[in-house]
Design a protein around this motif. Structure first.
Motif, PDB file in Angstrom:
ATOM      1  N   ASN A 135       3.105  19.958  -7.191  1.00 23.00           N
ATOM      2  CA  ASN A 135       1.847  19.328  -6.797  1.00 23.00           C
ATOM      3  C   ASN A 135       1.224  18.701  -8.040  1.00 23.00           C
ATOM      4  OD1 ASN A 135      -0.238  19.594  -4.308  1.00 23.00           O
ATOM      5  ND2 ASN A 135      -1.340  19.533  -6.241  1.00 23.00           N
ATOM      6  N   GLU A 136       0.567  17.571  -7.868  1.00 22.71           N
ATOM      7  CA  GLU A 136      -0.168  16.945  -8.963  1.00 22.71           C
ATOM      8  C   GLU A 136      -1.114  17.947  -9.618  1.00 22.71           C
ATOM      9  OE1 GLU A 136      -0.775  13.143  -9.944  1.00 22.71           O
ATOM     10  OE2 GLU A 136       1.214  14.013  -9.851  1.00 22.71           O
ATOM     11  N   TRP A 137      -1.222  17.893 -10.930  1.00 22.67           N
ATOM     12  CA  TRP A 137      -2.101  18.809 -11.660  1.00 22.67           C
ATOM     13  C   TRP A 137      -3.546  18.668 -11.187  1.00 22.67           C
ATOM     14  CZ3 TRP A 137      -2.288  22.952 -14.573  1.00 22.67           C
ATOM     15  CH2 TRP A 137      -3.430  23.212 -15.306  1.00 22.67           C
ATOM     16  N   ALA A 184       0.822  -1.215   0.000  1.00 26.18           N
ATOM     17  CA  ALA A 184       0.000   0.000   0.000  1.00 26.18           C
ATOM     18  C   ALA A 184       0.850   1.257   0.000  1.00 26.18           C
ATOM     19  CB  ALA A 184      -0.934   0.006   1.204  1.00 26.18           C
ATOM     20  N   THR A 185       2.182   1.117   0.162  1.00 29.02           N
ATOM     21  CA  THR A 185       3.018   2.317   0.245  1.00 29.02           C
ATOM     22  C   THR A 185       2.931   3.230  -0.977  1.00 29.02           C
ATOM     23  OG1 THR A 185       4.889   0.941  -0.383  1.00 29.02           O
ATOM     24  CG2 THR A 185       4.684   1.513   1.940  1.00 29.02           C
ATOM     25  N   PRO A 186       2.654   2.723  -2.212  1.00 31.26           N
ATOM     26  CA  PRO A 186       2.510   3.679  -3.315  1.00 31.26           C
ATOM     27  C   PRO A 186       1.390   4.697  -3.095  1.00 31.26           C
ATOM     28  CG  PRO A 186       2.822   1.498  -4.189  1.00 31.26           C
ATOM     29  CD  PRO A 186       2.669   1.334  -2.709  1.00 31.26           C
ATOM     30  N   LEU A 187       0.510   4.450  -2.125  1.00 25.59           N
ATOM     31  CA  LEU A 187      -0.531   5.434  -1.832  1.00 25.59           C
ATOM     32  C   LEU A 187       0.051   6.740  -1.309  1.00 25.59           C
ATOM     33  CD1 LEU A 187      -3.280   3.242  -0.173  1.00 25.59           C
ATOM     34  CD2 LEU A 187      -3.473   4.498  -2.294  1.00 25.59           C
ATOM     35  N   LEU A 188       1.310   6.690  -0.848  1.00 29.34           N
ATOM     36  CA  LEU A 188       2.003   7.904  -0.411  1.00 29.34           C
ATOM     37  C   LEU A 188       1.932   8.979  -1.472  1.00 29.34           C
ATOM     38  CD1 LEU A 188       5.365   6.790   1.174  1.00 29.34           C
ATOM     39  CD2 LEU A 188       3.577   8.097   2.249  1.00 29.34           C
ATOM     40  N   PHE A 189       2.026   8.522  -2.718  1.00 23.81           N
ATOM     41  CA  PHE A 189       2.018   9.383  -3.875  1.00 23.81           C
ATOM     42  C   PHE A 189       0.717  10.195  -3.924  1.00 23.81           C
ATOM     43  CE2 PHE A 189       0.931   9.186  -8.546  1.00 23.81           C
ATOM     44  CZ  PHE A 189       1.700  10.266  -8.892  1.00 23.81           C
ATOM     45  N   LEU A 190      -0.381   9.559  -3.512  1.00 26.54           N
ATOM     46  CA  LEU A 190      -1.672  10.253  -3.461  1.00 26.54           C
ATOM     47  C   LEU A 190      -1.668  11.372  -2.432  1.00 26.54           C
ATOM     48  CD1 LEU A 190      -4.569   7.649  -3.447  1.00 26.54           C
ATOM     49  CD2 LEU A 190      -4.183   9.478  -5.064  1.00 26.54           C
ATOM     50  N   LEU A 191      -0.861  11.176  -1.376  1.00 26.43           N
ATOM     51  CA  LEU A 191      -0.836  12.151  -0.290  1.00 26.43           C
ATOM     52  C   LEU A 191       0.191  13.245  -0.557  1.00 26.43           C
ATOM     53  CD1 LEU A 191      -1.022   9.705   2.731  1.00 26.43           C
ATOM     54  CD2 LEU A 191      -2.862  10.838   1.544  1.00 26.43           C
ATOM     55  N   GLY A 192       0.767  13.253  -1.756  1.00 24.99           N
ATOM     56  CA  GLY A 192       1.698  14.324  -2.099  1.00 24.99           C
ATOM     57  C   GLY A 192       3.115  14.099  -1.597  1.00 24.99           C
ATOM     58  N   VAL A 193       3.404  12.906  -1.038  1.00 26.46           N
ATOM     59  CA  VAL A 193       4.787  12.605  -0.655  1.00 26.46           C
ATOM     60  C   VAL A 193       5.481  12.041  -1.893  1.00 26.46           C
ATOM     61  CG1 VAL A 193       6.254  11.210   0.844  1.00 26.46           C
ATOM     62  CG2 VAL A 193       4.111  12.133   1.711  1.00 26.46           C
ATOM     63  N   GLU A 194       6.670  12.560  -2.193  1.00 22.19           N
ATOM     64  CA  GLU A 194       7.347  12.117  -3.408  1.00 22.19           C
ATOM     65  C   GLU A 194       8.016  10.773  -3.149  1.00 22.19           C
ATOM     66  OE1 GLU A 194       9.698  15.506  -4.409  1.00 22.19           O
ATOM     67  OE2 GLU A 194       7.980  16.553  -5.263  1.00 22.19           O
ATOM     68  N   ASP A 195       7.284   9.704  -3.403  1.00 24.51           N
ATOM     69  CA  ASP A 195       7.784   8.363  -3.109  1.00 24.51           C
ATOM     70  C   ASP A 195       8.377   7.736  -4.365  1.00 24.51           C
ATOM     71  OD1 ASP A 195       5.477   7.853  -4.538  1.00 24.51           O
ATOM     72  OD2 ASP A 195       5.257   5.906  -3.572  1.00 24.51           O
TER      73      ASP A 195
END
Lengths: 297, 238
Positions: free
Chosen positions: B67-69, A212-223
């Motif tokens: 930030n994501e678009w 589930a760690t790729p969800l970090l990307f959703l939270l704006g953390v540059e993973d």
């Protein structure tokens, strides 16, 4: 990084690749692996603590506490994870900033939430706009840890609740017959014995957490997923190292990374299971006893 | 008396921070040559150079944030950063939620790119989600296929998922001139009211500062020089 890398357009073949793979952007990519590892290693114990608290609350004799424990697990388990991953950081961030706003800002008469905007004075911002970017990133990471812990904690609470119920009643009764208090029974008998029942469920959660760690990307953390996508996308001549769409190679790299992580976890977890089964009144514990007995005879 | 001192102290603290004036500049970092992450891992491009110049002239300290678009407007509204400087066209729809500075790039042409010049532009057309181009495709009668980044839209055409991609012409140009396999299809379409800096509606002071400096740069020709540097001599100027 190397002196030869100053003019990439003059490089070819292996030396080009070497310079490419050591560019500043790639260093950030390699660094993001540590971010992901840190997330897992911090989230796992925090989520376990959330789960432990939730399970104990759900078994409590105090009614409001029991409602709290059961409500927490039921709510998080019933609502899609993604909603929590998006909701918890935003709510927590705005909640904290609102509290600081009440404390630090002079009254302006302006509402904080208006026209879809969230406005607190500069002194109430967390972190302050003036603080270096690293603090903004650390704060975002901390919010992500809380979001992950809330979600995984609820699942862990249910696993631990089930494990506590699975400890044979006879064990607890024997302890009570020795005159132990309710608290002593929990601490000396229930909790040490429940781990063997909890481990299969907890190991499932750990595997899910890794993936589930790729969800970090959703939270704006540059993973790692963010950087793999960014580095792999088509690079025109405007970049120092132009190349076509290489995302498939970067994602293959991530695939290997995740496979390695899950494989290592499986090995460690199977050793832990063997260790926890020792002397337990379970089938695995019985099998170990027979093995040891057979060797002795 | 004590309360008065406290209030004054709080006020002084607040204005102290306000005077430091750090403006957090939000961008996407995936739309060259407007904005992209260079090989050092820093934000680079036309908007980076322009933004730094604007901040210097307006006496602001600026910090760049990506930030994501997709979530770039909501995160501006919740105060994660103070401006959007990410090739965002000024449209009436966006003006309902955020304010824009005056444009720093004239209304630009959008164009279709496809594997063959006679591609069916009313078939399946890819566009980046939340862009004026996606809006245009949806209204044109074609089947709209949305993707999170520009790169994804181009990939969709290459693997045959979409017949064509519709996006800003300057951003698409490298895929045509350097890729070799794709080409322009159909006629260019002028869209939007130019590109401006997006800000919260309540930030009127910041908007005033940027507007003044952009006017100044338009008048002395330095903005045109910068546009030509990043977009070539044929680019539209003021």
């Amino acid at each position: 990084m190397f002196a030869t890398c100053t003019d990439p357009s003059q490089l070819e073949g292996l030396s080009w690749l070497l310079c490419y793979l050591t560019s500043g952007k790639h260093m950030l990519f390699y660094g993001s692996f540590l971010v992901v590892l840190a997330l897992m290693l911090i989230t796992a114990p925090v989520a376990l603590a959330f789960g432990f608290g939730g399970a104990l609350a759900a078994r409590s004799h105090i009614t409001p506490l029991r409602w709290l424990g059961k409500g927490y697990t039921a709510m998080v388990r019933g609502v899609p994870d993604i909603v929590f991953f998006l909701f918890v950081p935003v709510a927590l961030d705005q909640g904290l900033e609102y509290i600081r706003h009440l404390w630090k800002c002079p009254p302006t008469g302006q509402p904080v939430w208006a026209n879809g905007e969230f406005n607190v004075c500069a002194a109430a911002k967390i972190p302050l706009s003036t603080s270096p970017q690293i603090w903004h990133e650390a704060y975002g990471f901390a919010l992500a840890v809380v979001a992950f812990s809330v979600v995984f904690g609820a699942f862990a609470a249910n696993v631990l609740y089930g494990a506590m119920n699975a400890v044979p009643r006879a064990q607890l009764e024997t302890a009570e017959a020795y005159g132990m208090t309710h608290r002593q029974v929990s601490r000396r008998i229930l909790i040490p014995q429940m781990w063997t029942y909890a481990l299969p469920g907890l190991s499932n959660l750990w595997m899910i957490l890794i993936k589930a760690t790729p969800l970090l990307f959703l939270l704006g953390v540059e993973d790692i997923v963010y950087w793999a996508r960014e580095l792999g996308s088509t690079k025109s001549q405007i970049y120092a190292y132009p190349h076509p769409d290489w995302r498939v190679w970067y994602f293959l790299g991530l695939l290997c990374y995740y496979l390695a992580m899950t494989r290592v976890s499986e090995i460690v977890l199977s050793r832990l299971t063997a260790k926890l089964s020792r002397g337990q009144a379970t089938m695995a514990g019985e099998a170990q006893r027979k093995m040891a007995g057979g060797a002795g005879a | 008396m004590k309360k008065l001192i406290l209030t004054t102290a709080a006020l002084a603290l607040c204005t102290g921070f306000a005077m430091a004036d750090t403006v957090r500049m939000g961008t996407e970092g995936a739309y060259p040559p407007y904005n992209f992450i260079n090989d050092k891992g820093e934000v680079d491009g036309f908007e980076r150079e322009l933004g730094d110049t604007l901040c210097e002239k307006a006496g602001l300290t600026c910090e760049w944030v990506t930030n994501e678009w997709d979530s770039i407007i909501p995160n501006l509204l919740s105060g994660n950063y103070d401006t959007i400087i990410a090739g965002m066209s000024i449209t009436d729809e966006r003006m309902e939620t955020i304010a824009f500075s005056q444009n720093y790039y004239p209304p630009a042409a959008s164009a279709y790119v496809a594997m063959k010049p006679d591609a069916d532009l009313t078939g399946v057309v890819a566009a980046q989600v939340g862009t004026i181009q996606a809006d245009y495709v949806a209204k044109s009668g074609a089947t709209l296929l949305e993707f999170a980044t520009l790169d994804d839209t181009v990939a969709a055409v290459k693997n045959g998922e979409a017949d064509a991609v519709f996006a800003d012409k300057d951003a698409l140009a490298p895929f045509v001139t350097e890729g070799g396999e794709m080409g322009w299809a159909g006629a260019d379409v002028p869209l939007g009211g130019g590109i401006g800096i997006g800000m919260r509606k309540s930030d009127t002071e910041l908007k005033g500062k940027f507007d003044a400096v952009i006017t100044e740069m338009k008048a002395d020709g330095s903005l045109n020089t910068m546009i030509k540097k990043w977009f070539g001599d044929d680019a539209a100027t003021f």
